[in-house]
Design an enzyme around this catalytic site. Sequence first.
Site, short mmCIF file in Angstrom:
data_model
loop_
_atom_site.label_atom_id
_atom_site.label_comp_id
_atom_site.label_asym_id
_atom_site.label_seq_id
_atom_site.Cartn_x
_atom_site.Cartn_y
_atom_site.Cartn_z
N GLY A 14 0.84 -1.21 0.00
CA GLY A 14 0.00 0.00 0.00
C GLY A 14 0.87 1.25 0.00
N ARG A 75 0.77 -4.81 -5.50
CA ARG A 75 0.88 -6.07 -4.76
C ARG A 75 1.10 -7.13 -5.84
NH1 ARG A 75 -0.76 -4.14 0.24
NH2 ARG A 75 -2.46 -2.64 0.16
N ASP A 106 5.28 -4.84 5.96
CA ASP A 106 5.78 -6.15 6.39
C ASP A 106 5.84 -7.14 5.23
OD1 ASP A 106 2.98 -6.04 6.35
OD2 ASP A 106 2.79 -7.68 7.78
N THR A 129 4.54 2.30 5.55
CA THR A 129 3.16 1.80 5.65
C THR A 129 2.40 2.64 6.66
OG1 THR A 129 1.75 -0.06 6.33
CG2 THR A 129 3.94 0.00 7.30
N ASP A 131 0.20 1.48 8.47
CA ASP A 131 -0.27 0.58 9.54
C ASP A 131 0.60 0.60 10.80
OD1 ASP A 131 -2.25 -0.20 7.78
OD2 ASP A 131 -1.21 -1.99 7.12
N ASP A 133 2.94 -1.35 11.56
CA ASP A 133 2.97 -2.71 12.11
C ASP A 133 4.32 -3.41 11.92
OD1 ASP A 133 2.68 -2.90 9.38
OD2 ASP A 133 1.08 -4.38 9.41
N ARG A 175 -4.87 -2.97 8.98
CA ARG A 175 -4.74 -4.42 8.71
C ARG A 175 -5.06 -5.19 9.99
NH1 ARG A 175 -3.83 -6.33 3.42
NH2 ARG A 175 -2.22 -4.76 3.14
N1 LIG Z 1 6.25 -14.09 1.55
C1 LIG Z 1 6.49 -13.31 0.49
N2 LIG Z 1 7.34 -13.71 -0.47
C2 LIG Z 1 7.60 -12.95 -1.56
N3 LIG Z 1 7.05 -11.74 -1.75
C3 LIG Z 1 6.20 -11.29 -0.84
C4 LIG Z 1 5.87 -12.04 0.35
N4 LIG Z 1 4.99 -11.32 1.07
C5 LIG Z 1 4.77 -10.19 0.38
N5 LIG Z 1 5.50 -10.15 -0.76
C6 LIG Z 1 5.52 -9.11 -1.80
O1 LIG Z 1 5.31 -7.83 -1.20
C7 LIG Z 1 4.12 -7.26 -1.77
C8 LIG Z 1 3.47 -6.33 -0.79
O2 LIG Z 1 3.06 -7.04 0.38
P1 LIG Z 1 1.71 -6.61 1.16
O3 LIG Z 1 0.59 -6.59 0.18
O4 LIG Z 1 1.61 -7.51 2.32
O5 LIG Z 1 1.94 -5.11 1.56
P2 LIG Z 1 2.93 -4.47 2.64
O6 LIG Z 1 4.29 -4.35 2.07
O7 LIG Z 1 2.80 -5.19 3.94
O8 LIG Z 1 2.34 -2.99 2.73
P3 LIG Z 1 0.97 -2.52 3.41
O9 LIG Z 1 0.60 -3.54 4.45
O10 LIG Z 1 1.27 -1.19 3.93
O11 LIG Z 1 -0.03 -2.48 2.29
C9 LIG Z 1 3.29 -8.47 -2.18
O12 LIG Z 1 2.33 -8.15 -3.14
C10 LIG Z 1 4.38 -9.35 -2.78
O13 LIG Z 1 4.77 -8.91 -4.04
O1 LIG Z 2 -5.67 -0.68 -0.93
P1 LIG Z 2 -5.91 -2.12 -0.65
O2 LIG Z 2 -5.09 -3.01 -1.53
O3 LIG Z 2 -7.35 -2.45 -0.64
O4 LIG Z 2 -5.37 -2.44 0.81
C1 LIG Z 2 -5.97 -1.99 1.98
C2 LIG Z 2 -5.04 -2.29 3.11
O5 LIG Z 2 -3.83 -1.59 2.91
C3 LIG Z 2 -3.56 -0.79 4.05
O6 LIG Z 2 -4.09 0.50 3.78
C4 LIG Z 2 -2.09 -0.65 4.23
O7 LIG Z 2 -1.56 -1.89 4.59
C5 LIG Z 2 -4.29 -1.50 5.18
O8 LIG Z 2 -4.47 -0.65 6.29
C6 LIG Z 2 -5.54 -1.93 4.47
O9 LIG Z 2 -6.11 -3.04 5.11
MG LIG Z 3 1.47 -4.91 5.63
#
Ligand SMILES: Nc1ncnc2c1ncn2[C@@H]1O[C@H](COP(=O)(O)OP(=O)(O)OP(=O)(O)O)[C@@H](O)[C@H]1O
Ligand SMILES: O=P(O)(O)OC[C@H]1O[C@](O)(CO)[C@@H](O)[C@@H]1O
Ligand SMILES: [Mg+2]
Length: 326
Positions: A14, A75, A106, A129, A131, A133, A175
């Site tokens: 995100g 993502r 994360d 992020t 979040d 987290d 989240r």
């Molecule tokens: N276990 C994993 N192995 C490989 N790539 C991963 C894994 N987990 C996440 N990713 C990669 O990171 C991208 C982003 O992860 P995620 O959608 O969980 O968002 P985030 O980085 O936690 O950010 P936010 O929670 O703020 O949206 C995933 O779409 C994927 O491409």
């Molecule tokens: O924009 P998307 O892909 O619907 O994701 C929403 C999620 O992304 C975040 O905004 C950031 O991780 C979360 O708080 C929420 O659950």
């Molecule tokens: Mg996350």
Amino acid sequence: MAEIKCIGILTSGGDAPGMNAAIRAVTRTAIYNGFEVKGIMRGYKGLITNEIIPFKTQNVSNIIQQGGTILKTARCMEFMTPEGRKLAYENMTAQGIDALVVIGGDGSLSGARIFASEYNFPIVGMPGTIDNDLFGTDTTIGYDTALNTIMEAVDKIRDTASSHERLFFIEVMGREAGFLALNGAIASGAEAAIIPEIATEVDQLSELIGNGFRKSKNSSIVLVAESELTGGATGLAERVKNEFPQYDVRVTILGHIQRGGSPSASDRILASRMGEASINALLEGQRNVMIGIQNDELVYIPFSKAIKNQKPINRDLLNTIKILSI
Ligand SMILES: Nc1ncnc2c1ncn2[C@@H]1O[C@H](COP(=O)(O)OP(=O)(O)OP(=O)(O)O)[C@@H](O)[C@H]1O
Ligand SMILES: O=P(O)(O)OC[C@H]1O[C@](O)(CO)[C@@H](O)[C@@H]1O
Ligand SMILES: [Mg+2]
């Protein structure tokens, strides 16, 4: 260890306000130290589709104040597979990139950790992020701006809540984490926060209403963290309608407004300091660490710790809300 000449930078997951300030800081610090910089579009997706562009200092002019991310984000499911990561590695090395800076949450740092260990490749992460987290850092880039957005929205809702003497459940993002709900509630003077971290221990709704949360007021604002564990604002409102029909209840889901907007001063400063630190980390030979901030000191946190450990929430703040809302 091979000498680093060219650093790739990407934003993933995100978007979060302050990501652009981070991109600017990484790019400029890298160029200042004699590195070449390449911007990777759409997170890990751009590595797989080979959308990689040379970055000069001008590419990051006039962006510190902009929300979102000029590199776009995504993502990317393909990066979760060994085949996808192989393609990403081949494109990246063909482009001459020999180190990566990943800005994301994360999930993004979990991906970075796997990628780095599969290919013995230097990666430094930055916590981007809303979040908040990630373990090992007091705050993440974007969290402060999102909190301010929540506060401004709740201020407005309070006007109508008090005029109509209603109970409002306002759902915020996060989240599976309650940081936005908890601190958003303190900042906006809400009567309560309902968060996933304690959802399995107590029935927060019954406790709230049982405690006579409306002793001196005719309207109330309750911030609810989105999560199946809390039931969300809609789930809680349904329960109130059935179990406590005396209340006139309404729901607001703040949604993606929380991810947008110009970053706060705090997020710009955090992103700028962390961006500089990410390049310093590579210069010092650090690999596979996330830049964190603890008591205003920049620190390096191994990916494994940042991702695997659940960041603790300060439960005392629930009591603060209770005391301040009598
Ligand atoms: N276990 C994993 N192995 C490989 N790539 C991963 C894994 N987990 C996440 N990713 C990669 O990171 C991208 C982003 O992860 P995620 O959608 O969980 O968002 P985030 O980085 O936690 O950010 P936010 O929670 O703020 O949206 C995933 O779409 C994927 O491409
Ligand atoms: O924009 P998307 O892909 O619907 O994701 C929403 C999620 O992304 C975040 O905004 C950031 O991780 C979360 O708080 C929420 O659950
Ligand atoms: Mg996350």
